[in-house]
Scaffold this active site. Structure first.
Site, PDB file in Angstrom:
ATOM      1  N   ASN A 142      -5.991  -2.850   2.337  1.00  0.00           N
ATOM      2  CA  ASN A 142      -6.062  -4.125   2.443  1.00  0.00           C
ATOM      3  C   ASN A 142      -7.600  -4.761   2.598  1.00  0.00           C
ATOM      4  OD1 ASN A 142      -3.323  -4.381   2.557  1.00  0.00           O
ATOM      5  ND2 ASN A 142      -3.162  -4.429   4.775  1.00  0.00           N
ATOM      6  N   ARG A 176       0.914  -1.171   0.069  1.00  0.00           N
ATOM      7  CA  ARG A 176       0.060   0.027   0.078  1.00  0.00           C
ATOM      8  C   ARG A 176       0.870   1.326  -0.085  1.00  0.00           C
ATOM      9  NH1 ARG A 176      -2.852  -0.167   4.969  1.00  0.00           N
ATOM     10  NH2 ARG A 176      -1.437  -1.313   5.734  1.00  0.00           N
TER      11      ARG A 176
END
Length: 91
Positions: A38, A20
């Site tokens: 996520n 990320r």
């Protein structure tokens, strides 16, 4: 210039490997806004909004990811009438 928003679902070893954060860095380099988060099933969802070429480049980078990631599949979906955030967030 043409703008677009694309949602991606990235599958593989993409959680716990800074995926990320690396996606956020790549987005900022390209002037793309959106988010990376996520999902409970182990995937990462990425929203990418910006210039068509920049979003396309970031979409291609998702296949690579940061060192340690092992991407096995990326699904891309062009979104119509999607609100484009003014920054790129990680969740």
């Amino acid at each position: 210039m043409a703008q677009c928003c694309v949602r991606a679902f990235v599958t593989g070893k993409v959680q716990g490997v800074w995926y990320r954060r690396a996606t956020q860095e790549q987005a900022l380099l390209r002037g793309v806004t959106g988010y990376a988060k996520n999902l409970p099933d182990g995937r990462v969802e990425v929203l990418m909004c910006g210039q068509v070429a920049a979003v396309s480049e970031l979409g291609q980078w998702l296949w690579q990811g940061p060192q340690g990631a092992q991407v096995t599949h990326v699904t891309l979906e062009t979104l119509e009438n999607q609100y484009a955030p003014d920054h790129f967030s990680t969740y």
